[in-house]
Design a protein around this motif. Structure first.
Motif, PDB file in Angstrom:
ATOM      1  N   UNK A  13       0.835  -1.194   0.000  1.00 21.70           N
ATOM      2  CA  UNK A  13       0.000   0.000   0.000  1.00 21.70           C
ATOM      3  C   UNK A  13       0.879   1.257   0.000  1.00 21.70           C
ATOM      4  N   UNK A  14       0.312   2.419  -0.367  1.00 24.83           N
ATOM      5  CA  UNK A  14       1.099   3.661  -0.324  1.00 24.83           C
ATOM      6  C   UNK A  14       1.718   3.882   1.045  1.00 24.83           C
ATOM      7  N   UNK A  15       2.922   4.391   1.055  1.00 27.87           N
ATOM      8  CA  UNK A  15       3.679   4.502   2.295  1.00 27.87           C
ATOM      9  C   UNK A  15       3.032   5.452   3.300  1.00 27.87           C
ATOM     10  N   UNK A  62       5.821   1.984  -8.001  1.00 23.89           N
ATOM     11  CA  UNK A  62       6.131   3.273  -7.367  1.00 23.89           C
ATOM     12  C   UNK A  62       6.386   4.345  -8.424  1.00 23.89           C
ATOM     13  N   UNK A  63       7.198   4.026  -9.415  1.00 28.29           N
ATOM     14  CA  UNK A  63       7.529   4.998 -10.455  1.00 28.29           C
ATOM     15  C   UNK A  63       6.291   5.381 -11.263  1.00 28.29           C
ATOM     16  N   UNK A  98       2.119   9.539 -12.364  1.00 30.15           N
ATOM     17  CA  UNK A  98       0.702   9.866 -12.518  1.00 30.15           C
ATOM     18  C   UNK A  98       0.198  10.819 -11.441  1.00 30.15           C
ATOM     19  N   UNK A  99       1.095  11.243 -10.553  1.00 25.78           N
ATOM     20  CA  UNK A  99       0.702  12.180  -9.509  1.00 25.78           C
ATOM     21  C   UNK A  99      -0.069  11.553  -8.369  1.00 25.78           C
ATOM     22  N   UNK A 100       0.031  10.237  -8.213  1.00 21.16           N
ATOM     23  CA  UNK A 100      -0.647   9.540  -7.124  1.00 21.16           C
ATOM     24  C   UNK A 100       0.256   9.498  -5.894  1.00 21.16           C
ATOM     25  N   UNK A 101      -0.307   9.106  -4.767  1.00 25.46           N
ATOM     26  CA  UNK A 101       0.486   9.004  -3.546  1.00 25.46           C
ATOM     27  C   UNK A 101       1.592   7.969  -3.727  1.00 25.46           C
ATOM     28  N   UNK A 102       2.768   8.286  -3.211  1.00 26.74           N
ATOM     29  CA  UNK A 102       3.945   7.440  -3.420  1.00 26.74           C
ATOM     30  C   UNK A 102       3.788   6.091  -2.730  1.00 26.74           C
ATOM     31  N   UNK A 103       4.280   5.063  -3.390  1.00 27.76           N
ATOM     32  CA  UNK A 103       4.245   3.730  -2.799  1.00 27.76           C
ATOM     33  C   UNK A 103       5.350   3.566  -1.761  1.00 27.76           C
ATOM     34  N   UNK A 104       6.471   4.256  -1.973  1.00 27.20           N
ATOM     35  CA  UNK A 104       7.639   4.132  -1.107  1.00 27.20           C
ATOM     36  C   UNK A 104       8.088   5.507  -0.622  1.00 27.20           C
ATOM     37  N   UNK A 105       8.645   5.555   0.593  1.00 26.05           N
ATOM     38  CA  UNK A 105       9.300   6.789   1.007  1.00 26.05           C
ATOM     39  C   UNK A 105      10.762   6.724   0.561  1.00 26.05           C
ATOM     40  N   UNK A 106      11.539   7.748   0.848  1.00 27.72           N
ATOM     41  CA  UNK A 106      12.907   7.815   0.331  1.00 27.72           C
ATOM     42  C   UNK A 106      13.763   6.639   0.800  1.00 27.72           C
ATOM     43  N   UNK A 107      13.650   6.281   2.072  1.00 23.36           N
ATOM     44  CA  UNK A 107      14.448   5.174   2.599  1.00 23.36           C
ATOM     45  C   UNK A 107      14.023   3.840   1.984  1.00 23.36           C
ATOM     46  N   UNK A 108      12.715   3.650   1.842  1.00 24.80           N
ATOM     47  CA  UNK A 108      12.224   2.413   1.229  1.00 24.80           C
ATOM     48  C   UNK A 108      12.631   2.342  -0.238  1.00 24.80           C
ATOM     49  N   UNK A 109      12.607   3.482  -0.915  1.00 21.73           N
ATOM     50  CA  UNK A 109      12.997   3.511  -2.323  1.00 21.73           C
ATOM     51  C   UNK A 109      14.464   3.124  -2.483  1.00 21.73           C
ATOM     52  N   UNK A 149      -8.803  -5.124  -6.508  1.00 21.90           N
ATOM     53  CA  UNK A 149      -8.408  -4.101  -7.488  1.00 21.90           C
ATOM     54  C   UNK A 149      -9.465  -3.007  -7.662  1.00 21.90           C
ATOM     55  N   UNK A 150     -10.758  -3.335  -7.816  1.00 25.76           N
ATOM     56  CA  UNK A 150     -11.742  -2.267  -8.044  1.00 25.76           C
ATOM     57  C   UNK A 150     -11.925  -1.319  -6.862  1.00 25.76           C
ATOM     58  N   UNK A 151     -11.554  -1.755  -5.655  1.00 23.29           N
ATOM     59  CA  UNK A 151     -11.787  -0.903  -4.486  1.00 23.29           C
ATOM     60  C   UNK A 151     -10.483  -0.395  -3.869  1.00 23.29           C
ATOM     61  N   UNK A 152      -9.368  -0.674  -4.532  1.00 27.47           N
ATOM     62  CA  UNK A 152      -8.075  -0.258  -3.976  1.00 27.47           C
ATOM     63  C   UNK A 152      -8.020   1.248  -3.750  1.00 27.47           C
ATOM     64  N   UNK A 153      -8.527   2.028  -4.711  1.00 25.45           N
ATOM     65  CA  UNK A 153      -8.465   3.486  -4.579  1.00 25.45           C
ATOM     66  C   UNK A 153      -9.314   3.970  -3.410  1.00 25.45           C
TER      67      UNK A 153
END
Length: 212
Positions: free
Chosen positions: A40-42, A108-109, A114-125, A198-202
């Motif tokens: 999920x997004x970080x 993540x990329x 697409x301007x969505x919330x990041x999947x990873x923070x800097x350390x996780x990336x 998938x359909x309800x992830x957002x």
């Protein structure tokens, strides 16, 4: 024992968060991460805030007198609960990253582009990139190309969700037995559904649904 105040930077402006609200959000993020079939997004910013809270609570406990031993014991229990939750959240995310770092990095990329919330923070990336490089050196490009079958098939994953907000609306799902038919499900507050992820992830990412 007084709890330290906290603040978190939101996407639009600086949002003040009380310690209680931070713990509530962290609890939701932790439960969602454990129940979701993918990363999920970080929410590592909440982890950082809680680590500061834990440090402050430990310092306050150290200053307490023996006459409030029961109060100290209760605060220690709460401290242990918060510490476990944050550690388990980080552990769950690392396990998902290690299970398929290339897919996580690509996702993540894509989200960032697409301007969505990041999947990873800097350390996780940084961790994910290092893991991908180490994996490539260890296994070799040919082996990695042949291991694509390990990618998660999220299309078949179903999850239990609880509707936690009003006016979420409806969701349209395709009938697996008849591709030409659809099911419309009304998402009313406090209802619990077993539903494709998938359909309800957002909606989960928006905080309208909570994974169980």
């Amino acid at each position: 024992m007084a709890e330290p105040s906290t603040a978190s930077q939101s996407t639009d402006d600086e949002e003040f968060l009380t310690p209680t609200e931070v713990i509530r959000r962290m609890t939701v993020a932790w439960q969602n991460e454990l129940a979701a079939p993918c990363l999920m997004p970080t929410e590592m910013d909440l982890v950082d805030i809680l680590l500061d809270q834990i440090k402050g609570m430990e310092e306050n406990i150290a200053r307490q007198q023996e006459k409030v031993q029961l109060k100290i014991s209760l605060h220690r229990m709460e401290l242990q609960r918060i510490s476990y939750m944050t550690s388990d959240y980080v552990r769950a995310r690392l396990l998902k990253i290690e299970a398929n770092p290339r897919r996580v990095l690509a996702e993540h990329e894509r989200r960032v582009a697409e301007g969505l919330s990041a999947l990873l923070d800097d350390n996780e990336l940084e961790f994910t990139k290092n893991f991908v490089n180490a994996e490539a050196q260890l296994l070799g490009k040919t082996v990695l190309e042949k291991s694509r079958f390990l990618r998660e098939d999220l299309e078949i994953e179903c999850v239990y969700v609880k509707v936690v907000e009003e006016d979420v609306g409806e969701i349209v799902l395709q009938d697996n037995l008849d591709p030409n038919s659809e099911h419309v499900i009304a998402l009313n507050k406090d209802e619990i559904h077993l539903i494709p992820f998938v359909p309800i992830r957002h909606l989960v990412e928006q905080g309208k649904l909570q994974l169980l």
